[in-house]
Design an enzyme around this catalytic site. Sequence first.
Site, PDB file in Angstrom:
ATOM      1  CG  ASN A 104      -1.650   1.325   1.434  1.00 38.16           C
ATOM      2  OD1 ASN A 104      -1.795   2.014   0.437  1.00 38.16           O
ATOM      3  ND2 ASN A 104      -2.395   1.250   2.526  1.00 38.16           N
ATOM      4  CE  LYS A 119      -0.116   2.941   5.004  1.00 36.19           C
ATOM      5  NZ  LYS A 119      -0.153   2.729   6.264  1.00 36.19           N
ATOM      6  CG  HIS A 174      -5.722   1.428   4.954  1.00 40.32           C
ATOM      7  ND1 HIS A 174      -5.488   2.513   5.771  1.00 40.32           N
ATOM      8  CD2 HIS A 174      -4.851   0.557   5.193  1.00 40.32           C
ATOM      9  CE1 HIS A 174      -4.277   2.101   6.276  1.00 40.32           C
ATOM     10  NE2 HIS A 174      -3.895   0.999   5.586  1.00 40.32           N
ATOM     11  CD  GLU A 218      -3.399  -3.191   7.015  1.00 40.86           C
ATOM     12  OE1 GLU A 218      -2.413  -3.247   6.748  1.00 40.86           O
ATOM     13  OE2 GLU A 218      -4.183  -2.281   6.949  1.00 40.86           O
ATOM     14  N   GLY A 238       2.320   1.879  10.786  1.00 42.14           N
ATOM     15  CA  GLY A 238       3.163   2.880  10.630  1.00 42.14           C
ATOM     16  C   GLY A 238       3.899   3.342  12.025  1.00 42.14           C
ATOM     17  CB  SER A 246       4.991  -2.158  12.241  1.00 45.12           C
ATOM     18  OG  SER A 246       4.673  -1.099  12.372  1.00 45.12           O
TER      19      SER A 246
HETATM   20  P1  PGA Z   1       2.409  -0.146   7.785  1.00 45.64           P
HETATM   21  O1  PGA Z   1       1.226   0.169   7.066  1.00 45.64           O
HETATM   22  O2  PGA Z   1       3.291  -1.340   7.041  1.00 45.64           O
HETATM   23  O3  PGA Z   1       3.516   1.377   7.396  1.00 45.64           O
HETATM   24  O4  PGA Z   1       2.646  -0.259   9.119  1.00 45.64           O
HETATM   25  C1  PGA Z   1       0.579  -0.987   6.690  1.00 45.64           C
HETATM   26  C2  PGA Z   1      -0.895  -0.545   6.316  1.00 45.64           C
HETATM   27  O5  PGA Z   1      -1.363   0.525   6.779  1.00 45.64           O
HETATM   28  O6  PGA Z   1      -1.356  -1.401   5.176  1.00 45.64           O
END
Ligand code: PGA
Length: 237
Positions: free
Chosen positions: A7, A9, A91, A160, A166, A196
């Site tokens: 993703n 983002k 999400h 998640e 994040g 993460s």
């Molecule tokens: P992250 O995000 O790997 O940066 O924790 C995961 C996500 O939001 O799909």
Amino acid sequence: MKIIASNFKTNHTRKSTKIFIENINTFLNENNIKNEVFVFPTATSLDSFSLNTNFTIGTQNAYHTQNGSFTGELGTDQLDEFDIKTILIGHSERRHILGETQQQISQKYNYFKSLGYKIIYCIGEPLDVKEQGLTETLGYIWEQFDGIDLDYDNLILAYEPVWAIGTGVVATTDEIATIHKKIKKKINKPLLYGGSVKPANLQDILNIPNVDGTLIGTASWIEEDFKEMIQITANIK
Ligand code: PGA
């Protein structure tokens, strides 16, 4: 075979996305990797790419319309231009930062379901809910299935936990195992873990029962790291 999804983002430009996607496709070919791989770039980076059948580009978001007056949104006319038939729905950033309600999310889900889109549907609890215990956590997650048809063939789920997204804080093996088991028992669909995930913890996460793959943000934006994680995923039988 395990699934791996990236993703983007609000990261990468149209130019860097194109290079990234083409290089990943070459990597899959050169290493004969057959696992399902997804990348969700920004809306401005959607395009027609000539990719292996196991490599799919999806949209991070869209509105439940073909076209019309919905400033700032994408409809299916814009997605059809690039043959995009895969969408991320629910999400946590759309729920908690952009304020999408469960009702809006289920409306979106039902619209894209009616068109046969592959849907990666995200669920997960914030920290204050997790701290109240497992029963509350599961209760919160089940509410995120309100209005969602769980028998839909083209559905992939992604658990998640919001507190792990994040933040660099990954859920423990036990936490992931417990929640995934509960979800799987109720809903027999591919179930990804996200939050993460990075090269250093990916293999352990993929070895947890009922984890069918991962949805990765931050660590997937660096091409070499994403390639490494694709290879780790491919090595798990
Ligand atoms: P992250 O995000 O790997 O940066 O924790 C995961 C996500 O939001 O799909």
